[in-house]
Design a protein around this motif. Structure first.
Motif, PDB file in Angstrom:
ATOM      1  N   VAL A  29      -7.209 -42.357   9.463  1.00 53.08           N
ATOM      2  CA  VAL A  29      -6.856 -42.042   8.077  1.00 53.08           C
ATOM      3  C   VAL A  29      -7.368 -43.135   7.145  1.00 53.08           C
ATOM      4  N   ASN A  84     -10.238 -33.155   6.902  1.00 53.88           N
ATOM      5  CA  ASN A  84      -9.790 -33.893   8.077  1.00 53.88           C
ATOM      6  C   ASN A  84      -8.282 -33.851   8.299  1.00 53.88           C
ATOM      7  N   VAL A  85      -7.540 -33.374   7.315  1.00 59.31           N
ATOM      8  CA  VAL A  85      -6.070 -33.370   7.451  1.00 59.31           C
ATOM      9  C   VAL A  85      -5.616 -32.628   8.709  1.00 59.31           C
ATOM     10  N   PHE A 102      -6.370 -34.677  11.766  1.00 56.47           N
ATOM     11  CA  PHE A 102      -5.478 -35.831  11.914  1.00 56.47           C
ATOM     12  C   PHE A 102      -4.186 -35.417  12.627  1.00 56.47           C
ATOM     13  N   PHE A 134     -12.009 -35.810   3.020  1.00 57.77           N
ATOM     14  CA  PHE A 134     -10.613 -36.152   3.326  1.00 57.77           C
ATOM     15  C   PHE A 134      -9.781 -34.899   3.575  1.00 57.77           C
ATOM     16  N   LEU A 135      -9.928 -33.887   2.721  1.00 58.16           N
ATOM     17  CA  LEU A 135      -9.130 -32.666   2.862  1.00 58.16           C
ATOM     18  C   LEU A 135      -9.447 -31.931   4.164  1.00 58.16           C
TER      19      LEU A 135
END
Length: 285
Positions: free
Chosen positions: A88, A68-69, A72, A65-66
């Motif tokens: 997301v 991909n920030v 995004f 997740f981190l």
């Protein structure tokens, strides 16, 4: 009419989420049951996160997740808010699911079987998420940005970019596991190309006696140019209109429905197009 339009849009969003959420759970299960227990890696940033997760106590789902920030943010600027929202949700569901799905090897001590089945389940999940206008983040977003400029097969493009993951696997683990990872990534790419077929273009030649109605119907529902010719039946000498257009593979089902609704007797020739030059609107998401 306004309420009906909003209701239709809501149904579309819900149908896409009904695909994205279970596919994201499937992706997490593939990571935790096929790849990670055998020290095999996924493609893209997820693979890099897996390396760090295997070498440190940091949870792999959180790392995914981190990482991909920033992507995004890039996707929001170039691919749209809806795409980023779905992406997301996909990454968040995958990351959360990896917390709760146990690390359990379905095929212990069999890295080849795990590589193949992990690649298949990965590819199915990623392909379905892409078809639902989302992504699993990472190299998916980079690949989609590149396909805006050129109609590359997305799975093949992702496979080419993932060479770095294989090299890292060889460096941090061993060459045998790196080769198994390469098999897994290759299978992912092939499965994604089978499901995500937006790069495939089709040429349609529609012969109909209802040329104006057919033209208006198609133009009202799709963003494509249409060229119209006058035709005549060689045997009957009846006048016909010939409509010529190029569409993406995704649009075919909807276009066939529109053609049948206007003229069920229309003659339609559909051929796969090798390449399109000139002004063609490329929908990559």
């Amino acid at each position: 009419m306004h309420d009906k339009g909003e209701a239709a849009m809501l149904r579309t969003h819900l149908s896409k989420l009904a695909i994205i959420i279970p596919s994201s759970v499937l992706l997490a299960a593939s990571y935790n049951m096929f790849l990670l227990p055998n020290k095999l890696l996924s493609s893209g940033l997820a693979g890099i996160a897996m390396i760090i997760g295997l070498l440190t106590p940091i949870n792999t789902g959180l790392l995914i997740f981190l990482f991909n920030v920033p992507l995004f943010i890039m996707g929001y600027r170039h691919l749209g808010r809806r795409f980023v929202t779905y992406s997301v949700i996909s990454v968040a569901v995958t990351s959360l699911s990896m917390y709760y799905i146990p690390l359990y090897a379905i095929a212990p001590n069999d890295p080849l079987l795990s590589a193949v089945f992990g690649g298949v389940t990965n590819g199915i999940a990623i392909g379905l998420i892409l078809r639902a206008s989302g992504s699993t983040g990472g190299f998916d977003i980079i690949g989609l940005l590149l396909t805006q400029k050129k109609d590359y097969p997305l799975g093949t493009l992702m496979f080419a970019m993932n060479a770095v993951v294989v090299l890292l696997a060889a460096f941090f683990f061993d060459r045998t596991l790196a080769l198994y990872t390469l098999i897994s990534i290759y299978v992912v790419g092939r499965v994604v190309d089978t499901i995500h077929t937006r790069h495939i273009k089709l040429t349609l030649m529609i012969i109909t006696s209802k040329g104006d109605e057919m033209k208006n119907k198609l133009l009202s529902r799709m963003y494509r140019g249409i060229t119209i010719f006058d035709g005549e039946g060689a045997y009957t000498h009846e006048k016909r209109k010939i409509l010529y257009t190029v569409i993406s593979r995704y649009e075919l089902v909807e276009v066939k429905k529109m053609i049948r609704s206007v003229d069920p007797k229309a003659f339609v020739n559909i051929t796969e197009t090798v390449e399109v030059m000139g002004a063609f609107h490329r929908d990559v998401i």
